[in-house]
Design an enzyme around this catalytic site. Structure first.
Site, short mmCIF file in Angstrom:
data_model
loop_
_atom_site.label_atom_id
_atom_site.label_comp_id
_atom_site.label_asym_id
_atom_site.label_seq_id
_atom_site.Cartn_x
_atom_site.Cartn_y
_atom_site.Cartn_z
N TYR A 64 -32.65 -0.98 -11.42
CA TYR A 64 -32.91 -1.60 -10.11
C TYR A 64 -34.04 -2.60 -10.26
CZ TYR A 64 -32.62 -2.00 -5.07
OH TYR A 64 -32.44 -2.50 -3.80
N LYS A 107 -5.47 9.95 -4.41
CA LYS A 107 -5.01 8.82 -5.21
C LYS A 107 -6.11 8.38 -6.17
CE LYS A 107 -1.41 6.07 -5.59
NZ LYS A 107 -0.24 5.85 -4.77
N GLU A 128 -1.96 1.48 0.36
CA GLU A 128 -1.36 2.81 0.41
C GLU A 128 -1.02 3.20 1.84
OE1 GLU A 128 -0.12 6.07 -1.97
OE2 GLU A 128 -1.13 4.25 -2.60
N ASP A 129 0.15 3.77 2.02
CA ASP A 129 0.55 4.42 3.27
C ASP A 129 0.38 3.51 4.49
OD1 ASP A 129 1.17 6.58 1.77
OD2 ASP A 129 -0.56 7.79 2.33
N ASP A 184 3.46 2.37 -2.35
CA ASP A 184 4.60 2.99 -1.69
C ASP A 184 5.87 2.17 -1.91
OD1 ASP A 184 3.03 5.00 -0.64
OD2 ASP A 184 2.47 3.82 1.09
N GLY A 229 13.15 1.61 4.60
CA GLY A 229 11.72 1.36 4.72
C GLY A 229 11.17 0.59 3.54
N ALA A 230 9.86 0.58 3.43
CA ALA A 230 9.20 -0.22 2.39
C ALA A 230 9.66 0.20 1.00
CB ALA A 230 7.69 -0.08 2.52
N ALA A 231 9.70 1.52 0.73
CA ALA A 231 10.08 1.98 -0.60
C ALA A 231 11.54 1.65 -0.91
CB ALA A 231 9.84 3.48 -0.72
N ASN A 256 10.62 13.65 0.57
CA ASN A 256 9.67 14.74 0.33
C ASN A 256 9.17 15.31 1.64
OD1 ASN A 256 9.02 15.74 -2.23
ND2 ASN A 256 8.00 13.85 -2.82
N ASN A 276 5.23 8.78 -8.67
CA ASN A 276 4.55 7.49 -8.80
C ASN A 276 3.39 7.51 -9.79
OD1 ASN A 276 6.32 6.73 -6.83
ND2 ASN A 276 4.80 5.78 -5.51
#
Length: 756
Positions: A41, A96, A138-139, A164, A198-200, A288, A320
């Site tokens: 520092y 994650k 994510e999500d 995702d 969906g997205a996936a 899932n 994943n």
């Protein structure tokens, strides 16, 4: 208590136990002195700040940015829980971060943003971007997720990926390629039905098209049925997958299809629908926690189905974690400005190819099975396969360079591979890799006894496949064949059948040699020599003596001393001495430590200690390790006890015989291994660097010390290694595990390399 209740209570306890959560920040630099803090520092920290002000790219040089990823969510589509909000998403984001760290050595800050407006969310993320080397979204719910990722990728110069979307796409694509290969089908010809929009699902389907799937052969279904041309109310992403078809329901679509991709909800796919699919149907039921069709129900309905799910309790988990840690690892290491399709396809192909390679033993043990190989129940690697970090990360890094998005160009790929392995393994793993690499440089023929045992056969398979050595199996051939078949081991090696040993080529020559060399040392007739040779320990040792093999491993099924007693009856001692030495190599974080005199000589004399020390030093040199020998006693340089006097005399003998050898004592082991402690004795030859060979005054003290170190659990070991014979002959511990046999064989090969 129900499984669900037990899981709930265990999960809550897991997350709430001290310290709460799953991740923490730890320092990476010294911080225990005032000088350390002055560097960390004020005032020292100003210097890197000024360098970065001159050149922003230096932030990768002076800070942790290059190995730091943001895991960012607004909590609008968390797992199967839906829109639970930013606060409630934090356990998932921490999880994650944990996966990034344990699988790829990447540091993470998880960031939960309380903002659902896409424009505002994008601005928040952009303002945080200078902190990070990459961003993992994510999500985030669709369709906003598409726009958020698209804009951030365009407006930032660091890699951005919405896992995702792309994670599931990459892993399932690799699994699909292998499933198609097993079913002998072409991706350009198969009919694919996607349940979910969906997205996936959209990202998966786009990637399948990039791999060659025909758009006209893909039918995507959402909650309202098939997405077809002319259907109203479709958003931009769904419109991309609208096709001309009379099919309107999932049941219609799946008839005569080859592939079912499920990214929707549980129990949508009925047995009747599965029966309507073509031969060798491929079913990826990835909802899932409840798949679109239960795994057991699917395989009962169709024996020819190739099945994958998102669950870890069934084969072929589309997980994943096989992708995102290593994709970001490769992207960060070349400072990529993007994670583009070329990099994603490289990851797909690397994963698909890895599944076809022999599965490492540690992976097989982790899943409590005896064998695992490419086929219907293994179309995708397992998460605990430590080859993922090299295979996938390197493929991604190469693709980034080739596609022009890398700012750092790797030229030495072997060095990069070692760097990746070093990130995930301690110094002990690095040492084992070095030993194996040296063995591979000149693979030697090693006869391995007790080849009827699974552990021995599996070790031999690893030695052969990794080209560490050229194993020759010694044992009862009929039993060896049965064990190979029982555990489905694919291994083509020479087998010496001990049951018909007298018919082996060279048997007469061996028996004549044994009689001539040992006729006054326990063998009194040629017939007796032949009877000895029918014992596997004797036969293997004589084969090495006669030069038909370079090394011999035995002992798996009997005690060390029992095996040794047979060997010394038929093998010549080395020119060094008439004494044998037994050592154990401890693989510590500071490098290898050789513990000498562990199994053979109860109470050696000074002369014998000197011989043991010199023999051990010679072996260390074969491993490219400069020997530094500490002759161990219960006191430091006092010479008051009988043990100390004996040890000091051994040091004097060594100093006279070999003045250039770094050896000192008598000394206690804690001083020998600590350069700061040994500095109390400026006259010692060890005062600049710790010892790496400890020669104990008797067998009991050596054994206790080695076993104490191994028993603590954080130190790996190799051995015992038998030294002092004229040939490379070593004895496995009773019931050695596979890694122990492979490691001992590696050192046996190195030992053989150094012999004439």
């Amino acid at each position: 208590m129900s499984r669900e209740k037990n899981l709930k209570e265990a999960a809550l306890e897991y997350h709430s136990s001290k310290p709460e959560g799953k991740i923490e920040v730890i320092p990476t630099k010294p911080h225990s002195t005032q000088w350390d803090l002055a560097l960390a520092y004020s005032p020292g920290v100003a210097e890197p700040c000024l360098e970065i002000q001159k050149n922003n790219a230096d932030s990768y040089k002076y800070t942790a940015k290059g190995n730091l990823v943001a895991v960012i969510s607004n909590g609008t589509a968390v797992l199967g829980l839906g829109n639970i909000g930013a606060d409630a998403s934090k356990p998932v984001m921490e999880g994650k971060g944990l996966l990034f760290k344990i699988f790829a050595g990447i540091n993470v800050f998880d960031i939960e943003v309380n903002e659902t407006n896409p424009d505002k969310f994008i601005e928040i993320v952009k303002s945080l971007a200078p902190t990070f080397g990459g961003i993992n979204l994510e999500d985030i719910k669709a369709p906003e997720a598409f726009e958020i990722e698209k804009r951030l990728k365009a407006e930032l110069n660091i890699p951005v990926m919405h896992d995702d979307q792309h994670g599931t796409a990459i892993i399932s694509a690799a699994a699909l390629l292998n499933a198609l290969e097993i079913s002998n089908k072409k991706i350009s010809e198969v009919k694919i039905v996607v349940s979910g929009a969906g997205a996936a699902a959209i990202s998966c389907t786009r990637l399948y098209k990039a791999l060659g799937a025909s758009p006209q052969n893909i039918l995507m279904c959402d909650s309202k049925g098939v997405i077809y041309k002319g259907r109203t109310g479709l958003n931009e992403e769904k419109t991309e997958f609208a096709v001309d078809t009379p099919d309107r329901t999932l049941e219609d679509a799946i008839r005569n299809s080859d592939v079912f991709i499920g990214l929707s909800k549980g129990n949508l796919l009925t047995p009747e629908m599965l029966l309507s699919m073509n031969e060798n149907p491929i079913v990826f039921a990835m909802a899932n926690p409840t798949p679109e069709i239960d795994y057991n129900l699917a395989i009962e309905t169709r024996k020819d189905v190739i099945m994958a799910t998102g669950r870890s309790d069934y084969p072929n988990q589309v997980n994943n974690v096989l992708g995102f840690p290593y994709i970001f690892r490769g992207a960060l290491d070349v400072r990529a400005t993007d994670i583009n399709q070329e990099m994603q396809l490289a990851a797909v192909k690397a994963l698909a190819e890895l599944a076809k390679e022999s599965v490492p033993e540690q992976v097989i043990r982790a899943y409590n099975v005896k064998s695992m190989k490419f086929g219907r129940d293994y179309i995708i690697p397992k998460p605990f396969d430590n080859r993922l970090i090299t295979k996938v990360s390197m493929a991604v890094a190469k693709a980034a360079i080739d596609s022009g998005v890398a700012q750092h160009i790797i030229t030495d790929w072997k060095a990069y591979e070692e760097e990746l392995l070093d990130r995930m393994g301690g110094n002990d793993e690095k040492l084992i890799r070095q030993f194996k690499a040296k063995a591979k440089s000149n693979p030697k023929k090693i006869i391995i006894n007790n080849a009827e045992e699974y552990n021995v056969l599996k070790a031999a398979q690893i030695l052969a496949e990794e080209k560490i050595a050229k194993p020759i199996l010694l044992g009862r051939k009929d039993i060896i064949k049965k064990v190979l078949h029982q555990y489905n081991l694919q291994i083509e090696l020479d087998i010496i059948d001990i049951d018909s040993i007298d018919t082996q080529q060279g048997f007469e020559k061996y028996s004549e040699y044994l009689y001539q060399t040992k006729q006054r040392k326990g063998i009194t007739s040629k017939d007796q020599a032949k009877q000895f040779l029918k014992i596997s320990d004797y036969y293997g040792a004589v084969a090495v003596e006669m030069g038909d093999a370079d090394a011999f491993l035995t002992g798996f099924s009997k005690s060390y001393k029992e095996s040794l007693s047979g060997i010394v009856k038929v093998v010549n001692y080395s020119e060094i001495s008439n004494n044998l030495a037994s050592i154990i190599v401890l693989l510590s974080k500071n490098g290898p430590v050789f513990i000498a005199n562990t199994l053979l000589t109860d109470d050696p004399t000074s002369e014998e200690l000197a011989i043991i020390a010199q023999t051990t030093a010679n072996f260390a040199k074969k491993l490219n390790i400069e020997p530094r020998i500490a002759m161990i006693s219960n006191e430091n340089f006092s010479g008051s006890s009988e043990i100390s006097k004996k040890v000091a005399e051994a040091v004097a003998i060594l100093n006279k015989a070999n003045p250039n050898l770094i050896v000192d004592g008598e000394i206690q082991p804690d001083y020998a291994l600590n350069d700061q402690l040994v500095n109390e004795f400026p006259f010692s030859k060890l005062n600049t660097k710790p010892a790496n060979i400890l020669v104990f005054p008797n067998m009991v003290s050596a054994n206790l010390s080695a076993n104490l170190a191994k028993g603590i659990g954080s130190i790996k070991s190799v051995g015992p290694i038998l030294l002092g014979l004229g040939k490379s002959i070593h004895i496995m511990n009773e019931n050695s595990n596979i890694d122990e046999i492979v490691n001992l064989a590696s050192l046996a090969a190195i030992d053989a390399q150094g012999r004439k």
